[in-house]
Design an enzyme around this catalytic site. Structure first.
Site, PDB file in Angstrom:
ATOM      1  N   ASP C  68       0.828  -1.213   0.000  1.00 12.85           N
ATOM      2  CA  ASP C  68       0.000   0.000   0.000  1.00 12.85           C
ATOM      3  C   ASP C  68       0.858   1.257   0.000  1.00 12.85           C
ATOM      4  O   ASP C  68       0.523   2.258  -0.654  1.00 12.85           O
ATOM      5  CB  ASP C  68      -0.933   0.001   1.219  1.00 12.85           C
ATOM      6  N   GLY C  69       1.987   1.217   0.707  1.00 11.77           N
ATOM      7  CA  GLY C  69       2.862   2.378   0.775  1.00 11.77           C
ATOM      8  C   GLY C  69       3.409   2.754  -0.595  1.00 11.77           C
ATOM      9  O   GLY C  69       3.440   3.933  -0.976  1.00 11.77           O
ATOM     10  N   ASP C 172      -3.885  13.578  21.287  1.00 11.34           N
ATOM     11  CA  ASP C 172      -2.542  13.282  20.782  1.00 11.34           C
ATOM     12  C   ASP C 172      -2.357  13.799  19.360  1.00 11.34           C
ATOM     13  O   ASP C 172      -1.235  13.846  18.869  1.00 11.34           O
ATOM     14  CB  ASP C 172      -2.308  11.762  20.753  1.00 11.34           C
ATOM     15  N   ALA C 184      -7.070   2.917   7.189  1.00  7.43           N
ATOM     16  CA  ALA C 184      -5.680   2.972   7.657  1.00  7.43           C
ATOM     17  C   ALA C 184      -5.644   3.563   9.077  1.00  7.43           C
ATOM     18  O   ALA C 184      -6.307   3.048   9.972  1.00  7.43           O
ATOM     19  CB  ALA C 184      -4.837   3.769   6.660  1.00  7.43           C
ATOM     20  N   SER C 188      -7.502   2.650  13.147  1.00  7.74           N
ATOM     21  CA  SER C 188      -6.763   2.394  14.393  1.00  7.74           C
ATOM     22  C   SER C 188      -7.172   3.373  15.487  1.00  7.74           C
ATOM     23  O   SER C 188      -7.192   3.028  16.663  1.00  7.74           O
ATOM     24  CB  SER C 188      -5.252   2.540  14.161  1.00  7.74           C
TER      25      SER C 188
END
Lengths: 287, 287, 287, 287
Positions: C68-69, C172, C184, C188
């Site tokens: 994917d990168g 954060d 992606a 998470s």
């Protein structure tokens, strides 16, 4: 706008005091007023009593007095008349009412001057698919929930989007929500917030047994099909489909449920373009 | 250990084939066998037929054949006999059964040689508080759930811990779970996993209307009180308390529910000290 | 389609074996082939060596070999050429690659026959607003993340949508994701799944300090502004904006960041209209 | 109690005004006072200046003026003296400070009469395991966080409990929290609330890539081991272990980290047995 119909929630508008206040104000401001017969009698303003069809066909705007539930109910009832709604909040802070009771008259004075927007809110058609025939059950402004009413809540179902299989679920139920409904049951069940001016829908499982279940956001053009066919053994005739938390129907395990964007939409009157986020901050707290 | 009682789930052990297999093996290995009369007749081993009290008072171990539900049910039924349970799994992967069917006999041969552990699992007493008198409703190995059975699921309740007020909730219901039950409904509702060998409890709201609601983990010494007193208007006599998802009782809105560590606990036989995390990995997937 | 450029990931395509296989196949099937000079030399096919502009201006399709990168990187690099990408997966199961290595040739034979779809994937422009001037930082196919790189991760920021204030956050960091990126980092961090064929975006806070923070889904027409202005004291010059997890830029606390739908989009070649849900099921597990 | 040491946060107690107020009050009430030399000089009360060892060995109680960070820091510093702490809050609403500034003197008058409780708060030892030797890195009152400081945050690690393998994780990091720390970073990352009077710990992954990751609550007797060994390729020497968000140490990918209940604990003075839930309600909102 100068023709108004008023739809009060009789339990929330005690002695119809707010209704009377608004009627008085509309009279003073030379507006046309329509009231359901029962309401007209109650406040002794029989001259404004109208039949349902007269009322809704001739008015420019329905002023609905109550909480979010009252407005949801009115929105579904008014679908066929395409009548914009001004919600006046008599309950707790809600997402659908445009104004608080104390600001009702000042908002009305803006509205009669034309100083307002009409925001279209997407609605969802829910149909039952029986022997390949689609049967419209209803139209939702907030959400469509499929769940069981017994103590043993777990059910299995499959989701399809545009006939492509998405996944099988074991869960307490499933919510398909409009942007308007995204801040209601969808939010309690862990779903995301959808800006209500948009046209999308979100599928959120209720207490999924499988941890990897997440909300899925679809476009207004997607068609969702929910199939219950895997529940043969445990089927107890206690599975219900509920529209806006207000109208319920039993469903059979052979039913397939089709949910899609309705060609109808609700029209809400607002004077405040960013009102949604202001309410959201109040509801959710501001850090 | 050499005295065994066998408790099969008749729907899961088709034709009692696994029961017969185990009876045969126990016979060959000179073990004492007790069977419920109905089971003894079915497999034509009337010589092992025992009365309930004989069966449970004299056995060293109950071999329970079925899924997690069968074992939960047996654990509650056996409370007063303090009898260790060996769960043999005939269903999907479960958390309570120690062995899969195919490994049942090899595990039994370990057990009769003394090669096993007995793991104590904390249970919860649930009591109704009526006019300041506590009335024991039941004992749970997994969880106690308070929820409504109607379509309109939302209820309001207050939680107290050791008489200190924790918070008011608007939610679909509430789960108070043992460590054993933490991987069941608690997990579906978003709660954390509690290692089942520990003595703690966890309170998890079901679909809380208020986003800031999180699971709260308490020690075994804490006493939880749940009060429903704010629901006057919407009360519909449809609020139920459910133990381990298996036993249900109506509750009245004036009831206060008291949940605390039971002085009884379930005893599960295991041959594998880290078995819990092995099952958890299989259930939840391993990345 | 019969003019192909091949872009391999040199670490993932060991000894360029898959590249060679595809080049051979394309030769046999009378396709035109373009290779970056370095790759052409490596596999001793100098005749296919092309300059970058030649390569991308004349090709019908870029075959990108990697994970994917690799595909994210190629998609951003190819933006100005509007060239469709066929992703061949050499890594773990990914969301962007259309085919696994073993199916690459059979997929190519469909493609040269015209048996494929081009799926447009929305991209996001990210701009810095300095003294009321907008400065384009980059274009993202997956997501834009603002976060700190120091151990003390917490930052404060305000979100505006179309200049209306949404809320202040302590978190954060923040993710603004396309539908493509929703599976992606957004996933998470607790965000919802957006069907990648749609045009929407989702804002998800990372580890919000305030529990009431949820993902917000916006339409493609909405413009998001993120303001960091409340961090005066704790500012450490360690706040970064990251595009697709691959390109990072320092941002100043006076910067305002503007994120909006790009008029450019990525074009992915697919032979399978419901491929997304098939991958999702494999990735997330099927109950 | 009548011997007090005062530890102010110099940035939060502007011109040490609250310190002076408390010193005056303690003088009037015939208490013994110890001040760090710097503070004694600043407020011109050199007669109360003490050396560190004198100060902490002879006092009955440390009055710590500041926010949660100040108290966390003091708690770790005072470990070896086993000195109870009274936190006076000069910051935003915090979980560790017993009293707000305005109530400091009335609380002190209760304390000198013996009208208070000392609440023990569990702490965690964190050790590095190098060549089978354990090396104590520090002791945490709130939490131990392992995470990366670079933009690419994702890391892989394995968790073991009492040497049994729990699972492998791909995540932004991991938090192991005490009950006291459960309302801090653990809560932001989705973890449950642990009543701080209990002795437990909770493991919470930060932004786990695998959706099935949940917080796991362990008993105080469990020993957690975290192994980073799977990160060979992407290792960048940017992985840090952070104690209470205040002390950071680089860790090597060959390190194994051992976290367990410390035999030391913090002692917090309180006058209010249910204070925790009162603060929680204020922090999280009350519906």
């Amino acid at each position: 706008m100068n023709k108004f119909v008023i739809i009060p929630n009789l339990t929330k508008d005690k002695k119809l005091e707010t209704t009377k206040l608004i009627v008085d104000w509309l009279e003073k401001n030379d507006c046309k007023i329509c009231l359901p017969a029962q309401i007209a009698n109650y406040i002794n303003k029989q001259q404004y009593s109208c039949s349902e069809s007269d009322m809704y066909n001739n008015a420019d705007c329905a002023i609905v007095l109550g909480g979010d539930g009252t407005i949801l109910n009115a929105a579904r009832n008014l679908i066929k008349y395409d009548l914009p709604i001004l919600g006046v909040n008599l309950g707790n802070l809600g997402f659908l009412a445009e104004v608080e009771k104390k600001d009702a008259l000042s908002t009305l004075s803006k509205i009669i001057k034309g100083d307002y927007y009409v925001q279209r809110r997407m609605m969802l058609d829910v149909k039952r698919l029986i022997n390949d025939k689609e049967d419209l059950i209803g139209v939702a402004l907030n959400d469509i929930v499929i769940a069981r009413t017994s103590i043993s809540r777990m059910m299995k179902y499959s989701i399809y989007v545009n006939d492509g299989h998405v996944n099988n679920y074991s869960a307490d139920g499933i919510i398909v929500s409009t942007p308007t409904g995204s801040t209601a049951y969808n939010l309690s069940a862990g779903g995301p917030i959808l800006d209500p001016k948009n046209e999308m829908m979100v599928i959120t499982p209720i207490c999924p047994h499988t941890l990897m279940s997440r909300s899925i956001v679809l476009s207004k053009n997607d068609v969702v099909k929910i199939s219950l066919e895997n529940n043969r053994k445990s089927w107890n005739d206690d599975t219900m489909i509920t529209i806006d938390g207000q109208e319920s129907f039993n469903i059979d395990q052979k039913d397939k449920i089709i949910i899609s964007n309705s060609y109808k939409s609700a029209k809400l009157i607002t004077c405040n373009k960013n009102g949604f986020y202001t309410i959201l901050k109040k509801k959710l707290g501001n850090c």
